[in-house]
Design a protein around this motif. Sequence first.
Motif, PDB file in Angstrom:
ATOM      1  N   GLU A  65       0.823  -1.202   0.000  1.00 38.55           N
ATOM      2  CA  GLU A  65       0.000   0.000   0.000  1.00 38.55           C
ATOM      3  C   GLU A  65       0.858   1.254   0.000  1.00 38.55           C
ATOM      4  O   GLU A  65       0.542   2.238  -0.685  1.00 38.55           O
ATOM      5  CB  GLU A  65      -0.940   0.009   1.207  1.00 38.55           C
ATOM      6  CG  GLU A  65      -1.939   1.161   1.199  1.00 38.55           C
ATOM      7  CD  GLU A  65      -2.912   1.118   2.359  1.00 38.55           C
ATOM      8  OE1 GLU A  65      -3.706   2.085   2.491  1.00 38.55           O
ATOM      9  OE2 GLU A  65      -2.884   0.146   3.147  1.00 38.55           O
ATOM     10  N   TYR A  66       1.960   1.226   0.755  1.00 41.53           N
ATOM     11  CA  TYR A  66       2.837   2.393   0.790  1.00 41.53           C
ATOM     12  C   TYR A  66       3.424   2.687  -0.581  1.00 41.53           C
ATOM     13  O   TYR A  66       3.414   3.846  -1.044  1.00 41.53           O
ATOM     14  CB  TYR A  66       3.975   2.216   1.797  1.00 41.53           C
ATOM     15  CG  TYR A  66       4.993   3.333   1.694  1.00 41.53           C
ATOM     16  CD1 TYR A  66       4.723   4.589   2.231  1.00 41.53           C
ATOM     17  CD2 TYR A  66       6.200   3.153   1.016  1.00 41.53           C
ATOM     18  CE1 TYR A  66       5.628   5.639   2.108  1.00 41.53           C
ATOM     19  CE2 TYR A  66       7.121   4.194   0.882  1.00 41.53           C
ATOM     20  CZ  TYR A  66       6.822   5.429   1.429  1.00 41.53           C
ATOM     21  OH  TYR A  66       7.712   6.467   1.286  1.00 41.53           O
ATOM     22  N   TRP A  67       3.942   1.669  -1.246  1.00 43.29           N
ATOM     23  CA  TRP A  67       4.579   1.903  -2.543  1.00 43.29           C
ATOM     24  C   TRP A  67       3.569   2.424  -3.566  1.00 43.29           C
ATOM     25  O   TRP A  67       3.899   3.238  -4.426  1.00 43.29           O
ATOM     26  CB  TRP A  67       5.266   0.640  -3.043  1.00 43.29           C
ATOM     27  CG  TRP A  67       6.415   0.205  -2.182  1.00 43.29           C
ATOM     28  CD1 TRP A  67       6.569  -0.961  -1.511  1.00 43.29           C
ATOM     29  CD2 TRP A  67       7.594   0.977  -1.884  1.00 43.29           C
ATOM     30  NE1 TRP A  67       7.750  -0.985  -0.807  1.00 43.29           N
ATOM     31  CE2 TRP A  67       8.394   0.190  -1.023  1.00 43.29           C
ATOM     32  CE3 TRP A  67       8.042   2.243  -2.252  1.00 43.29           C
ATOM     33  CZ2 TRP A  67       9.618   0.642  -0.533  1.00 43.29           C
ATOM     34  CZ3 TRP A  67       9.274   2.692  -1.764  1.00 43.29           C
ATOM     35  CH2 TRP A  67      10.045   1.896  -0.918  1.00 43.29           C
ATOM     36  N   ILE A  68       2.333   1.988  -3.452  1.00 44.38           N
ATOM     37  CA  ILE A  68       1.280   2.503  -4.345  1.00 44.38           C
ATOM     38  C   ILE A  68       1.017   3.982  -4.054  1.00 44.38           C
ATOM     39  O   ILE A  68       0.919   4.808  -4.974  1.00 44.38           O
ATOM     40  CB  ILE A  68      -0.022   1.683  -4.191  1.00 44.38           C
ATOM     41  CG1 ILE A  68       0.178   0.263  -4.745  1.00 44.38           C
ATOM     42  CG2 ILE A  68      -1.182   2.367  -4.897  1.00 44.38           C
ATOM     43  CD1 ILE A  68      -0.981  -0.675  -4.453  1.00 44.38           C
ATOM     44  N   LEU A  69       0.909   4.323  -2.770  1.00 43.55           N
ATOM     45  CA  LEU A  69       0.685   5.711  -2.384  1.00 43.55           C
ATOM     46  C   LEU A  69       1.830   6.606  -2.857  1.00 43.55           C
ATOM     47  O   LEU A  69       1.601   7.710  -3.371  1.00 43.55           O
ATOM     48  CB  LEU A  69       0.544   5.819  -0.862  1.00 43.55           C
ATOM     49  CG  LEU A  69      -0.720   5.248  -0.229  1.00 43.55           C
ATOM     50  CD1 LEU A  69      -0.573   5.201   1.291  1.00 43.55           C
ATOM     51  CD2 LEU A  69      -1.940   6.085  -0.616  1.00 43.55           C
ATOM     52  N   LYS A  70       3.034   6.135  -2.694  1.00 47.79           N
ATOM     53  CA  LYS A  70       4.199   6.934  -3.103  1.00 47.79           C
ATOM     54  C   LYS A  70       4.237   7.106  -4.618  1.00 47.79           C
ATOM     55  O   LYS A  70       4.518   8.207  -5.115  1.00 47.79           O
ATOM     56  CB  LYS A  70       5.485   6.283  -2.605  1.00 47.79           C
ATOM     57  CG  LYS A  70       6.739   7.063  -2.996  1.00 47.79           C
ATOM     58  CD  LYS A  70       8.003   6.418  -2.452  1.00 47.79           C
ATOM     59  CE  LYS A  70       9.235   7.166  -2.933  1.00 47.79           C
ATOM     60  NZ  LYS A  70      10.499   6.592  -2.401  1.00 47.79           N
ATOM     61  N   SER A  71       3.961   6.044  -5.348  1.00 55.01           N
ATOM     62  CA  SER A  71       4.047   6.108  -6.810  1.00 55.01           C
ATOM     63  C   SER A  71       3.033   7.086  -7.402  1.00 55.01           C
ATOM     64  O   SER A  71       3.261   7.653  -8.475  1.00 55.01           O
ATOM     65  CB  SER A  71       3.846   4.716  -7.412  1.00 55.01           C
ATOM     66  OG  SER A  71       2.518   4.258  -7.206  1.00 55.01           O
ATOM     67  N   LYS A  72       1.926   7.296  -6.695  1.00 52.33           N
ATOM     68  CA  LYS A  72       0.886   8.186  -7.215  1.00 52.33           C
ATOM     69  C   LYS A  72       1.394   9.616  -7.383  1.00 52.33           C
ATOM     70  O   LYS A  72       1.037  10.297  -8.343  1.00 52.33           O
ATOM     71  CB  LYS A  72      -0.336   8.166  -6.294  1.00 52.33           C
ATOM     72  CG  LYS A  72      -1.177   6.905  -6.406  1.00 52.33           C
ATOM     73  CD  LYS A  72      -2.398   6.980  -5.485  1.00 52.33           C
ATOM     74  CE  LYS A  72      -3.268   5.740  -5.637  1.00 52.33           C
ATOM     75  NZ  LYS A  72      -4.454   5.788  -4.732  1.00 52.33           N
ATOM     76  N   TRP A  73       2.206  10.091  -6.449  1.00 50.96           N
ATOM     77  CA  TRP A  73       2.746  11.441  -6.597  1.00 50.96           C
ATOM     78  C   TRP A  73       4.100  11.442  -7.294  1.00 50.96           C
ATOM     79  O   TRP A  73       4.431  12.384  -8.019  1.00 50.96           O
ATOM     80  CB  TRP A  73       2.862  12.160  -5.248  1.00 50.96           C
ATOM     81  CG  TRP A  73       3.834  11.576  -4.254  1.00 50.96           C
ATOM     82  CD1 TRP A  73       3.550  10.730  -3.222  1.00 50.96           C
ATOM     83  CD2 TRP A  73       5.251  11.811  -4.186  1.00 50.96           C
ATOM     84  NE1 TRP A  73       4.696  10.422  -2.516  1.00 50.96           N
ATOM     85  CE2 TRP A  73       5.749  11.080  -3.088  1.00 50.96           C
ATOM     86  CE3 TRP A  73       6.146  12.574  -4.949  1.00 50.96           C
ATOM     87  CZ2 TRP A  73       7.105  11.067  -2.732  1.00 50.96           C
ATOM     88  CZ3 TRP A  73       7.499  12.576  -4.597  1.00 50.96           C
ATOM     89  CH2 TRP A  73       7.960  11.831  -3.500  1.00 50.96           C
ATOM     90  N   LEU A  74       4.868  10.368  -7.103  1.00 50.22           N
ATOM     91  CA  LEU A  74       6.209  10.319  -7.686  1.00 50.22           C
ATOM     92  C   LEU A  74       6.159  10.304  -9.213  1.00 50.22           C
ATOM     93  O   LEU A  74       7.034  10.886  -9.877  1.00 50.22           O
ATOM     94  CB  LEU A  74       6.941   9.085  -7.162  1.00 50.22           C
ATOM     95  CG  LEU A  74       8.431   8.982  -7.474  1.00 50.22           C
ATOM     96  CD1 LEU A  74       9.211  10.124  -6.841  1.00 50.22           C
ATOM     97  CD2 LEU A  74       8.974   7.637  -6.995  1.00 50.22           C
TER      98      LEU A  74
END
Length: 392
Positions: A52-61
């Motif tokens: 879930e964290y990597w998905i959240l980060k990728s959304k803005w990255l």
Amino acid sequence: MTADSDTVCRAVFAGGIEEDMRPLVWKYLLSIYPWSSTERERQAIDKEKADEYWILKSKWLNDQELKETPDFIEQTSRIEKDVLRTDRTLPLFATDSGFGGGDEANISEHGLPGSSASLEKMKDILMTFHRYDQGVLGYVQGMSDLLAPIYSVYQDEPTTFWAFTAFMKRMRSHFLRDQSGMQDELSTMAQLVEIANPRLHKHLVQCDADNMFCCYRWLLIWFKREFGFEDVLRLWEVLWTDYLTDRFVLFVALAILQRHADVIIDHLRSPEEVLKYVQDLSDTIDLNDALKGAEMCFYKVRFRVNAVEQIRKSRNLPLFVSSISDDEPAAAAAVKEENEESSSADAEVPLMTFEWEDNQNSGSGEKDPLLKGDETPESDISRTPPLTSSRG
């Protein structure tokens, strides 16, 4: 194998946690792991949270359009400035010239020191938190101080993010833009001082320092800048247990003020002097003394509040009410009248608009009636060595 919350919390409250056990126990204290979870369930939680964290980060990255918005640019700058000024004396957060050069060149060009792998991860964690929490609050200056100790324990982006997010659930009110959360903390702090030490409170009123602004930094970031880094880790895990009360940090502050009450009363005469004196206590406070004193303050305040409630109940007067109660003016008038009519012994126990909630771990209520006058009960917790795997 599951964990017994009462046993663990009591052990942590009494002595903290050994370094090797801290990453695991913190996940329980921060409600990442349910106390009843099995090892297989905990492994599943870890994987789910990481994904879930990597998905959240990728959304803005990976969103170039978002990166060009004023909010993103502003928050990126704010987070970078805060992170690059956080705990730079620690080896973990020291500059690595491989990340954009050394301190001297960066300060000369940008006015900020250089970065490192750990600092870059902290920036990403805080930006991910800002995007994740934006509908509620988002990133606010000062949150980097709360992230650094958690990162130091995990040094892993996903775990640090979720532990920080859990911590922020209870700290969010401190960062509200209208300052209402901190105003409530300081107001409660003033009431505690009046209950525990009326003489000190009277002096603070005379000094125009009874707004307790001198304790603002203490409470805002939970003494992050008052103790050494290792002591901060131990203090926070003690506070996370909620063993006696979920506002035990206020009693830590009260205990420190109690220890310095004579100096404040005898030598300080203005709010500026009080503020400077209290802030200058940074790095001079003994954590064990503060925690022991906080326990005793808790029992002392509880005894006095209960004693006043019994007196008022016997006289059919209003009991303690919340400071936001609609009945506050009437209650305050009753308090004033009662103070004027009561004996001097009763008057020494302030009749505050302080709402008290008992905790199941706060000791037996049968102790208090045995106390006389200003006598303070003995704590039912003794300071012990930290929780270790052998004690687990």
